[in-house]
Design an enzyme around this catalytic site. Structure first.
Site, PDB file in Angstrom:
ATOM      1  N   SER A  49     -15.529   7.098  24.735  1.00 39.12           N
ATOM      2  CA  SER A  49     -16.541   7.776  25.559  1.00 39.12           C
ATOM      3  C   SER A  49     -16.398   9.297  25.618  1.00 39.12           C
ATOM      4  O   SER A  49     -17.332   9.981  26.035  1.00 39.12           O
ATOM      5  CB  SER A  49     -16.513   7.235  26.986  1.00 39.12           C
ATOM      6  OG  SER A  49     -17.165   5.997  27.027  1.00 39.12           O
ATOM      7  N   LYS A  81     -19.065  11.203  23.949  1.00 42.70           N
ATOM      8  CA  LYS A  81     -20.411  11.299  24.544  1.00 42.70           C
ATOM      9  C   LYS A  81     -20.751  12.725  25.021  1.00 42.70           C
ATOM     10  O   LYS A  81     -21.915  13.121  25.039  1.00 42.70           O
ATOM     11  CB  LYS A  81     -20.537  10.335  25.727  1.00 42.70           C
ATOM     12  CG  LYS A  81     -20.422   8.856  25.345  1.00 42.70           C
ATOM     13  CD  LYS A  81     -20.260   8.003  26.600  1.00 42.70           C
ATOM     14  CE  LYS A  81     -20.197   6.518  26.299  1.00 42.70           C
ATOM     15  NZ  LYS A  81     -19.889   5.727  27.522  1.00 42.70           N
ATOM     16  N   TYR A  99     -23.898   5.452  17.366  1.00 46.91           N
ATOM     17  CA  TYR A  99     -23.071   5.402  18.583  1.00 46.91           C
ATOM     18  C   TYR A  99     -21.660   4.872  18.280  1.00 46.91           C
ATOM     19  O   TYR A  99     -20.658   5.491  18.649  1.00 46.91           O
ATOM     20  CB  TYR A  99     -23.783   4.539  19.642  1.00 46.91           C
ATOM     21  CG  TYR A  99     -22.954   4.283  20.869  1.00 46.91           C
ATOM     22  CD1 TYR A  99     -22.795   5.265  21.850  1.00 46.91           C
ATOM     23  CD2 TYR A  99     -22.303   3.063  21.053  1.00 46.91           C
ATOM     24  CE1 TYR A  99     -22.018   5.028  22.973  1.00 46.91           C
ATOM     25  CE2 TYR A  99     -21.522   2.819  22.164  1.00 46.91           C
ATOM     26  CZ  TYR A  99     -21.378   3.804  23.128  1.00 46.91           C
ATOM     27  OH  TYR A  99     -20.604   3.578  24.228  1.00 46.91           O
ATOM     28  N   TYR A 152     -16.356   8.000  34.854  1.00 41.86           N
ATOM     29  CA  TYR A 152     -17.102   6.786  35.233  1.00 41.86           C
ATOM     30  C   TYR A 152     -17.278   6.743  36.758  1.00 41.86           C
ATOM     31  O   TYR A 152     -17.470   7.785  37.372  1.00 41.86           O
ATOM     32  CB  TYR A 152     -16.388   5.511  34.749  1.00 41.86           C
ATOM     33  CG  TYR A 152     -15.885   5.535  33.336  1.00 41.86           C
ATOM     34  CD1 TYR A 152     -16.731   5.787  32.268  1.00 41.86           C
ATOM     35  CD2 TYR A 152     -14.551   5.268  33.049  1.00 41.86           C
ATOM     36  CE1 TYR A 152     -16.256   5.763  30.957  1.00 41.86           C
ATOM     37  CE2 TYR A 152     -14.068   5.248  31.749  1.00 41.86           C
ATOM     38  CZ  TYR A 152     -14.924   5.499  30.717  1.00 41.86           C
ATOM     39  OH  TYR A 152     -14.448   5.482  29.446  1.00 41.86           O
ATOM     40  N   VAL A 161     -12.098   4.658  26.740  1.00 45.02           N
ATOM     41  CA  VAL A 161     -11.327   3.418  26.914  1.00 45.02           C
ATOM     42  C   VAL A 161     -10.119   3.304  25.983  1.00 45.02           C
ATOM     43  O   VAL A 161      -9.340   2.362  26.117  1.00 45.02           O
ATOM     44  CB  VAL A 161     -12.178   2.136  26.759  1.00 45.02           C
ATOM     45  CG1 VAL A 161     -13.022   1.880  27.972  1.00 45.02           C
ATOM     46  CG2 VAL A 161     -12.978   2.143  25.489  1.00 45.02           C
TER      47      VAL A 161
HETATM   48  N1  GLN Z   1     -17.253   2.534  22.547  1.00 48.40           N
HETATM   49  C1  GLN Z   1     -16.990   2.163  23.890  1.00 48.40           C
HETATM   50  C2  GLN Z   1     -18.046   1.216  24.427  1.00 48.40           C
HETATM   51  O1  GLN Z   1     -19.169   1.369  24.129  1.00 48.40           O
HETATM   52  C3  GLN Z   1     -16.920   3.397  24.743  1.00 48.40           C
HETATM   53  C4  GLN Z   1     -16.742   3.102  26.181  1.00 48.40           C
HETATM   54  C5  GLN Z   1     -15.779   3.967  26.891  1.00 48.40           C
HETATM   55  O2  GLN Z   1     -14.946   4.672  26.335  1.00 48.40           O
HETATM   56  N2  GLN Z   1     -15.870   3.870  28.191  1.00 48.40           N
HETATM   57  O3  GLN Z   1     -17.768   0.297  25.142  1.00 48.40           O
END
Ligand code: GLN
Length: 315
Positions: A71, A74, A199, A251, A269
């Site tokens: 994430s 992003k 993505y 988050y 994550v």
């Molecule tokens: N690629 C992971 C997902 O889509 C990214 C999520 C994350 O890092 N929170 O679940």
């Protein structure tokens, strides 16, 4: 001695200790396993890299560990989409508000009208952002993302972890269903599987803490790399990104992080955290064991300690 040098001398002496005292709490966390390949990461690792504008660095712990951005990516795809399409187009597809829900929740896409993602840092929002990256094919879009990330990290060897990419792509039932729901809500342009591929690709870009610190340093200096002097991002887009990092970057623990640490940050994550002290440092942290909200448990503990000890909070 400048402020920066003073901080650096103090931290140099104490950083290793803070890593040592934060590390044991990894035992209370768990490495992400819903993307099977991620479960191979060491649960007892913790590393940090702090970079200043002269390129001086401090590091401690397992900062050589390679991990995927997940994430954290992003933030930078949001910036690239803003550079490609402008604010108006981007904010016609994603909102500006935190959700208070898990990062992969699709609840509000049905509950709240219009059914656009609340912000670009939750999965639904980042998937929508992937569809806004310029390029005639998913391969071209992904290549543009990778080359943008390489320039921000000043590292031409940044590349994908193909195993993590494949592992996510094969198991991403929830993200796929979200993609189709977004398509039906009129948020996604083009083919859903192609958007999802962009993505998954950007989530699987492999980095270490030093790479994250360099990318963070560019944000800490409002889009101009202080080491090379090169402007890589318009200031306004860094302002937008930093604001989202503060309100949604950790988050549904972003409020707590703002109170305990007080810096813009983005976690992934894989256990990575990118954060910065604006105008001063870019920081990369990794600790693969996660807390219940999906943030590095020891990484957050380490940042809380350092921020409190060095009075880093912006608030
Ligand atoms: N690629 C992971 C997902 O889509 C990214 C999520 C994350 O890092 N929170 O679940």
């Amino acid at each position: 001695m400048s402020d920066i040098d003073k901080d650096f001398t103090i931290v140099q002496e104490r950083l290793e200790d803070w890593v040592k005292t934060s590390l044991p709490c990894s035992a209370n966390g768990r490495v992400a396993a819903y993307i099977p390949e991620l479960s191979k990461a060491p649960s007892d690792a913790l590393g940090i890299y702090i970079l200043d504008k002269q390129g001086q660095a401090l590091s401690a712990g397992d900062c050589g560990l390679q991990f995927t951005m997940q994430s954290i990516s992003k933030v930078f795809t949001l910036i690239l989409a803003l550079m490609d399409k402008g604010e108006k187009a981007v904010f016609s597809k994603v909102g500006m508000e935190p959700t208070g829900d898990n990062f992969n929740s699709m609840l509000k896409l049905e509950l709240v009208r219009p059914g656009i993602p609340f912000n670009p840092l939750i999965n639904a929002g980042a998937i929508a952002i992937s569809s806004l990256i310029d390029g005639v094919s998913p391969a071209e879009k992904s290549a543009r993302v990778l080359s943008f990330f390489r320039s921000l990290a000043s590292n031409d060897s940044l590349d994908y972890d193909e195993d993590v990419y494949r592992s996510e792509s094969e198991t991403a039932n929830l993200n796929r269903s979200m993609g189709y729901l977004l398509k039906d809500n009129g948020v996604l342009e083009g083919d859903v599987d192609e958007v999802l591929d962009v993505y998954f690709r950007h989530c699987s870009i492999n980095v270490n803490c030093a790479d994250l610190s360099r990318m963070a340093l560019v944000l800490a200096f409002d889009g101009a790399d202080p080491i090379t002097g090169e402007r890589l991002i318009p200031r306004r887009y860094v302002q937008i990104a930093k604001t989202f990092m503060t309100t949604c970057g950790m988050y549904n623990a972003s409020g707590e992080f703002a109170i305990q640490v007080g810096l813009p940050a983005k976690s992934g994550v894989s256990g990575g955290i990118l954060t910065m002290v604006p105008g001063r440092y870019g920081i990369g942290v990794v600790g693969p064991a996660l807390n219940a909200k999906g943030n590095s448990i020891a990484g957050v503990q380490l940042l809380e300690t350092i921020a409190q000890e060095l009075d880093w909070s912006l608030f």
